[in-house]
Write a protein that holds these residues in place. Sequence first.
Motif, PDB file in Angstrom:
ATOM      1  N   PRO A 125       0.795  -1.238   0.000  1.00  0.00           N
ATOM      2  CA  PRO A 125       0.000   0.000   0.000  1.00  0.00           C
ATOM      3  C   PRO A 125       0.833   1.296   0.000  1.00  0.00           C
ATOM      4  N   LYS A 126       2.010   1.264   0.625  1.00  0.00           N
ATOM      5  CA  LYS A 126       2.811   2.489   0.685  1.00  0.00           C
ATOM      6  C   LYS A 126       3.377   2.922  -0.672  1.00  0.00           C
ATOM      7  N   THR A 127       3.318   2.023  -1.638  1.00  0.00           N
ATOM      8  CA  THR A 127       3.909   2.288  -2.953  1.00  0.00           C
ATOM      9  C   THR A 127       3.203   3.420  -3.698  1.00  0.00           C
ATOM     10  N   ILE A 128       1.909   3.575  -3.442  1.00  0.00           N
ATOM     11  CA  ILE A 128       1.116   4.445  -4.303  1.00  0.00           C
ATOM     12  C   ILE A 128       1.384   5.943  -4.087  1.00  0.00           C
ATOM     13  N   LYS A 129       1.476   6.370  -2.831  1.00  0.00           N
ATOM     14  CA  LYS A 129       1.514   7.811  -2.557  1.00  0.00           C
ATOM     15  C   LYS A 129       2.648   8.547  -3.300  1.00  0.00           C
ATOM     16  N   PRO A 130       3.904   8.078  -3.161  1.00  0.00           N
ATOM     17  CA  PRO A 130       4.965   8.825  -3.845  1.00  0.00           C
ATOM     18  C   PRO A 130       4.750   8.911  -5.360  1.00  0.00           C
ATOM     19  N   LEU A 131       4.170   7.866  -5.931  1.00  0.00           N
ATOM     20  CA  LEU A 131       3.947   7.859  -7.378  1.00  0.00           C
ATOM     21  C   LEU A 131       2.824   8.827  -7.737  1.00  0.00           C
ATOM     22  N   GLN A 132       1.758   8.778  -6.949  1.00  0.00           N
ATOM     23  CA  GLN A 132       0.619   9.682  -7.182  1.00  0.00           C
ATOM     24  C   GLN A 132       1.082  11.127  -7.072  1.00  0.00           C
ATOM     25  N   ASN A 133       1.898  11.413  -6.050  1.00  0.00           N
ATOM     26  CA  ASN A 133       2.335  12.791  -5.821  1.00  0.00           C
ATOM     27  C   ASN A 133       3.078  13.361  -7.025  1.00  0.00           C
ATOM     28  N   LYS A 134       3.743  12.508  -7.772  1.00  0.00           N
ATOM     29  CA  LYS A 134       4.482  13.016  -8.932  1.00  0.00           C
ATOM     30  C   LYS A 134       3.885  12.563 -10.264  1.00  0.00           C
TER      31      LYS A 134
END
Length: 426
Positions: free
Chosen positions: A266-275
């Motif tokens: 689940p932690k994978t998504i945020k950094p990718l979404q942010n950029k």
Amino acid sequence: MKVFKFGGASVKNAESIRNLVTILNLYAGDSIWIVVSAMGKMTNQLELLLEDYLQKRDFQDNYQNFKDYHIEILEDLFPFRSASVYSDFFTLLDLLKEKLSSSVSNDYYKEYSEIVSYGELVSTTIVSHYLDHEGIVNEWIDARKIIKSTSSNYCKVNVDWETSKKNVINLQNTFVSERDSCIFVTQGFVASNHTGETTTLGREGSDFTGAILAWCCDAESLIIWKDVPGMMNADPKKFQNTKLLAKISYKEALELSFYGASVIHPKTIKPLQNKGIPLYVRSFMAPETEGTIIQKEDKYDENIPSYISKSNQVLISISPRDFSMVVEKNISEIYGVFAELGISINLMQNSALNFSLCFDENENQLKALLSALSDKYKLLYNNNLELLTVRHYQDEMLQNLLRDRTVILEQKSRATARFLLRNRVN
Ligand code: ASP
Ligand code: MG
């Protein structure tokens, strides 16, 4: 840059490492960060070794298993014992043995990270040498030199994003000036704190490493190579007629992984979404197929319903002993205890006298929870339950799924239906 992540199953034997090279050859000329997990189930093996070490037991058998597993792969990939990979491998094994023979500190997480990180240190060493052997120029990078955490808590680390980014960019710049394209091989799951001590990102954390690197270097994409065709609408081991989710949004992927779809951490998504970096989940057995793309558009999300089943659930019902109502103050106290014990809540429901919470069963955590709350609250619990979540449901679908099942608790929103079910009696 692109970032590729290869999990344990995609580097579990010599054949799969050869397959990794086949995949890389499809991307010849590209600059790529390759993030590799420990081979096969070697993280579990290292956790056994950690237990031997902490209990001050003889570690020889578990150490030998760890060594033999890799030697078999090495001998298949590098028939000549003179290859330099052997000396790098034995150096790492000596360091591990030295660690296992040293005295034990009382910091569990420090010991955990120092020992368990050897899985990734060894796997990346083998992969990097094998790429050399196949004529693929690459750099082996110690993830601890680039991925930094801000807290000194060794396992639940907070990433120091800015420092990590600086480290990644500096490192890339040293090589980019020398070459047209670069391949870096580094460990998933492993990082370090500001004093340079090894930390780890939590089980299955290599996907997160991939996302951190993608964020740091503004990658054009992150590709997670898996033993499934992509992200499916249900686990093929539990449901029939599963379908590929070809295109979904970050939001949908995060919801699905929160509900228990185990394809991506689940932690994978945020950094990718942010950029706005797209995430692909692809099959390492059929690398030319598209798999799943996870990106910002959400118009495809409702095309296919998804089913997620989580077993081994506990439902605890908590009520104040003095017949007072469950109000915000109790709820925040109860949540505080859950947070303290590191128990993630999968579902909750409240009434005047009851607060019910569902979470993954873990004997030690359950004991600790009961002892922390039982003075003030009456506690009742049911275990061995299944938590079924259906995204984008239709009522008739639910009727079929729930036929012959005993529902203990249910919750529905517009997009999601969730049911806590008693296990089927076989
Ligand atoms: N090797 C670690 C684990 O098995 C990290 C990972 O594979 O993502 O949990
Ligand atoms: Mg793994």
